[in-house]
Design a protein around this motif. Structure first.
Motif, PDB file in Angstrom:
ATOM      1  N   UNK A  24       0.812  -1.219   0.000  1.00  0.00           N
ATOM      2  CA  UNK A  24       0.000   0.000   0.000  1.00  0.00           C
ATOM      3  C   UNK A  24       0.849   1.275   0.000  1.00  0.00           C
ATOM      4  N   UNK A  25       2.169   1.101  -0.170  1.00  0.00           N
ATOM      5  CA  UNK A  25       3.054   2.262  -0.217  1.00  0.00           C
ATOM      6  C   UNK A  25       3.599   2.690   1.124  1.00  0.00           C
ATOM      7  N   UNK A  26       3.120   2.083   2.215  1.00  0.00           N
ATOM      8  CA  UNK A  26       3.707   2.364   3.529  1.00  0.00           C
ATOM      9  C   UNK A  26       4.953   1.484   3.710  1.00  0.00           C
ATOM     10  N   UNK A  76       8.120  -6.001  14.460  1.00  0.00           N
ATOM     11  CA  UNK A  76       7.972  -5.316  13.178  1.00  0.00           C
ATOM     12  C   UNK A  76       6.842  -4.302  13.282  1.00  0.00           C
ATOM     13  N   UNK A  77       7.151  -3.059  12.942  1.00  0.00           N
ATOM     14  CA  UNK A  77       6.147  -1.998  12.901  1.00  0.00           C
ATOM     15  C   UNK A  77       5.715  -1.837  11.454  1.00  0.00           C
ATOM     16  N   UNK A  78       4.521  -2.275  11.138  1.00  0.00           N
ATOM     17  CA  UNK A  78       4.031  -2.309   9.761  1.00  0.00           C
ATOM     18  C   UNK A  78       3.042  -1.184   9.511  1.00  0.00           C
ATOM     19  N   UNK A  79       3.208  -0.526   8.374  1.00  0.00           N
ATOM     20  CA  UNK A  79       2.274   0.524   7.999  1.00  0.00           C
ATOM     21  C   UNK A  79       2.754   1.928   8.318  1.00  0.00           C
ATOM     22  N   UNK A  80       4.064   2.117   8.446  1.00  0.00           N
ATOM     23  CA  UNK A  80       4.619   3.449   8.737  1.00  0.00           C
ATOM     24  C   UNK A  80       4.618   4.281   7.452  1.00  0.00           C
TER      25      UNK A  80
END
Length: 812
Positions: free
Chosen positions: A558-560, A601-605
């Motif tokens: 999604x581009x994050x 893991x920090x996903x969606x930054x």
């Protein structure tokens, strides 16, 4: 000469092969019109699975492109579904105009069977049959949940392909083991274990009850016991049925398929049928080998030549992504039968031979299928195996009591041994082609079609070339690194060293690149080779790295971005966890996940938040986990002697030392390590690029493991007594890999090329060379090791932690 009006319905693999035979033998004899309901021509459906997994593109599996049809004068009506057949006037009815025929060929293939469960018509319920289905599944990446109904070959290929793209995949199978038609329970269990290692959930003896939806879209599969399996996509892969509706409406004789005789002629003398739509002597067909036999016979019939389709015994050599399988004959248990079974769990190899009355009647193989064709020949020919009974399980190379050279198994095959099952090509035919001047793989493929379909026999064909030609055989040249040069990776790396080329412009100039500054394919490779070979003189070029390495984070669909802080050896503390939680709250991180490498893991930054989140994490003492890099990823550990009553050594401490010594080092591909405190192997060290298993006497070091698209156990490199020696061996081995491997080759692929003995001689046996390798690695680290998050924070004027305080002193 009057040309015969030929209409073919269906541009599949069987009709495509028939058109090849026809147009090669009589290019001017037929006026051909080809209909296809799909908006395209013939492509290799066998290879849809590699397209799904990302190993190939659709363009690479096209067998007949527009130019091919044009050269042969074939009128293509693609994307147009035939409406009916007027047999009296011999006309094919179609939306864009009717076409008269003298001869008509049905190649309508088969339709996927859709279980009529409640909810089967919901959006998101698909079959796995064509390119459109494949493209729908290709969209299922990380975060998507997929349920596959069916544990046969097609369902497992679909599951493996989507799992490779990051989807959460569950396979639901009604029977007690996978692929029960081809495999016995033991081989089915090994296959299940391998697929589960790829992250696929397998549910056996599971009966589907209903498909549940919400707002017209699938949301879950409900099982008979009431359990719901949530899904964003549900794939039915439970079988196929011959497509006969058009033939039935035309009044042709139809049973399970379209009835044909030995010449592939239907109940109408002017109409033939080939492929999966055919029924011959009560049998229908799903494998490509008999379809190609039908194509050859149908072409001969149209050319008024004598030929007859004969159903032949078939072996099944399958490749569920990363798992080699072979089965032939009848492997059911029965009175008067005996089994010979070979098991090697460490290497994932299982072989079972079924013998009856001194004849081999069945064979099942998993993990090592190289001798499958030889065993199949014994089954087909009903060979008396009493004289070879003692060594039979070990294959042709061991007959006579001694192991022969690696090519002896191929040399021992009789001329009628089948090499290419897809195209029915035997050893004798290939040897004949080689004798006629086909002296490389491409030429053999062009003349015989061997290895031109699924490709699993390519290695055998190459071995036949080597056996037949001897010293005259020239091994395939390395493929060029890219379109900018004719040089392969090995040549480029050798010339960089030999010519002492220490910059990218020097490479472009001295090695004759056709483009002035390289391209997106060659620049990352050349950048790495220069960095590894000349760490003092060369300076890394960030613009010659992949996008994830430039961004210091993994880009998501999604581009994050995904941000992974490093946790040394999987160890963390309350301060680090608090900093991660604060960052997740502050930057609205939607998903926080514990990874398989013992990190968070920090996903969606969001991209614009990367410098700030880096700075915040860095100021709390956290550095980049390099989850995006071609470099060290993780060192997974168990608690070892610190807490575990079975621990033999301090596996956690060694893992932390290794990670702090190796982190930040660029390598040809990602590198993952594991250190297990005892042979119980809780850190899964035996499937890592480098794995250490602690024992009472010291440390067993292995290399070349894999647990992704390929599943491979490490090979023992050495055993050492002290932690210091373990550190030196691992660091030296990593440097040897950096200095010699091809870019984007994982360690197991590199070891397969150079040999483990070659590596062992340099990092274990030769202590002087080992020390030199360690020194060169430390020199490179002193120049290049830096935390990219701290660098970016510094550039942005934000607070950052000094690198030395974080790692360098602790790594000593």
């Amino acid at each position: 000469m009057t040309r015969t009006k030929l209409v073919v319905i269906g541009a599949g693999m069987a009709s495509g092969r028939m058109l090849e035979h026809l147009t090669d033998a009589a290019p001017d004899a037929f006026d051909i019109t080809l209909f296809n309901a799909e908006p395209r021509g013939n492509y290799n459906r066998i290879m849809l699975s590699p397209v799904l997994s990302g190993e190939k593109t659709y363009a690479e599996i096209v067998t007949h492109d527009e130019a091919w049809y044009a050269e042969r004068g074939i009128a293509c009506r693609f994307g147009e579904r035939v409406e009916g057949i007027d047999r009296v006037n011999r006309i094919v009815r179609a939306p864009d105009g009717d076409v008269p025929y003298d001869k008509l060929v049905f190649g309508t293939g088969s339709d996927p069977f859709i279980i009529p469960l409640p909810g089967h018509d919901l959006d998101g319920v698909i079959a796995y049959r064509d390119l459109e289905d494949t493209e729908r599944m290709m969209a299922m990446g990380t975060g998507n949940r997929v349920v596959v109904i069916g544990g046969g070959l097609l369902g497992l290929e679909a599951a493996a392909g989507m799992a490779a793209r990051g989807a959460d995949v569950t396979v639901v199978h009604l029977m007690g083991h996978l692929m029960e038609r081809q495999l016995d329970p033991a081989a089915g269990y090994l296959l299940k274990t391998s697929l589960e290692a790829k992250g696929i959930t397998i549910r056996l003896m599971a009966n589907s009850k209903a498909i549940l939806g919400e707002d017209g879209k699938v949301r879950a599969l409900q099982l008979e016991d009431g359990e719901e399996l949530p899904c964003d996509l549900l794939v039915m892969a439970v079988g196929i049925r011959p497509s006969v509706k058009l033939a039935q409406a035309a009044g042709l004789a139809v049973g399970r398929g379209i009835h044909v005789d030995d010449q592939l002629v239907t109940s109408d003398a002017d109409i033939l049928a080939v492929g999966e739509c055919v029924e011959h002597d009560g049998a229908v067909f799903g494998l490509v080998a008999p379809l190609y036999d039908q194509a050859r016979v149908a072409a001969a019939t149209l050319l008024r030549e004598d030929a007859a389709f004969v159903q032949r015994s078939l072996s099944t050599k399958l490749k569920v992504t990363g798992c080699d399988l072979f089965s032939a004959g009848d492997f059911a248990e029965g009175e008067g039968r005996e089994d010979i079974v070979f098991r090697d769990p460490a290497r994932g190899i299982y072989k079972r031979l079924v013998i009856e009355d001194d004849r081999l009647v069945g064979a099942v193989m998993y993990g090592d299928t190289a001798d499958g064709n030889w065993f199949f020949g014994l089954i087909r020919d009903r060979t008396d195996i009493s004289d070879m009974r003692d060594n039979l399980i070990f294959g042709p190379a061991f007959q006579g009591g001694a192991q022969a050279d690696p090519l002896s198994a191929v040399a021992a095959l009789p001329p009628d041994a089948e090499i290419c099952g897809c195209n029915g090509i035997c050893k004798g035919r290939i040897v004949e082609a080689i004798g006629g001047g086909a002296t490389d793989l491409g030429a053999v493929r062009a003349v015989t079609k061997a290895s031109a379909s699924c490709g699993t026999c390519t290695g055998l064909v190459e071995q036949l070339l080597e056996v037949t030609l001897g010293d005259a055989y020239a091994a395939p040249e390395a493929a060029p690194i890219c379109g900018c040069t004719d040089l392969g990776h090995e040549d480029v790396r050798r010339l960089i060293k030999a010519k002492e080329l220490k910059s990218q412009p020097a490479v472009w100039q001295e090695l004759g690149w056709t483009t002035p500054n390289g391209c997106h394919v060659c620049r990352p490779a050349v950048n790495f080779y220069l960095l590894a070979d000349w760490p003092v003189e060369y300076r890394d070029d960030p613009q010659s790295r992949f996008v994830n390495e430039r961004k210091h984070a993994n880009i998501q669909k999604d581009g994050t971005f995904s941000v992974v802080p490093r946790m040394w050896g999987g160890i963390t503390n309350a301060r680090e966890l608090r900093a991660i939680a604060d960052a997740a709250d502050k930057y609205g991180v939607p998903t926080v996940k514990v990874t398989g490498g013992q990190r968070i893991d920090l996903l969606g930054v969001r991209g614009e938040d990367l410098p700030a989140i880096w700075a915040d994490l860095n100021s709390a003492g956290l550095v980049s986990g390099h989850a995006y890099s071609k470099g060290l990823r993780t060192v997974k550990t168990c608690v070892g002697t610190d807490h575990c009553r079975f621990g033999t050594q301090d596996s956690t401490g060694l893992g932390i030392r290794l990670e702090k010594a190796l982190w930040g080092s660029w390598t040809p591909h990602k590198v993952k390590l594991g250190v297990s405190g005892c042979p119980r192997n809780c850190a899964e060290a035996t499937c890592k690029d480098i794995g250490i298993v602690c024992v009472d006497s010291g440390y067993q070091i292995g290399v070349g493991g894999a647990a992704g698209m390929d599943l491979k156990e490490i090979e023992r490199l050495c055993e050492v007594a002290t932690e210091e020696e373990a550190m030196d061996v691992v660091v030296a081995f990593v440097q040897l890999y950096r200095e010699n491997a091809r870019y984007l080759d994982r360690i197991y692929k590199w070891i397969a090329k150079v040999g483990l003995d070659w590596a062992r001689e340099r990092v274990v046996d030769d202590r002087v060379e080992r020390a030199a390798l360690v020194a060169r690695f430390e020199l490179s680290q002193s120049i290049y090791r830096r935390d990219p998050w701290a660098e970016e924070a510094r550039k942005a004027g934000r607070k950052y932690a000094p690198l030395a305080d974080l790692t360098l002193e602790a790594a000593q």
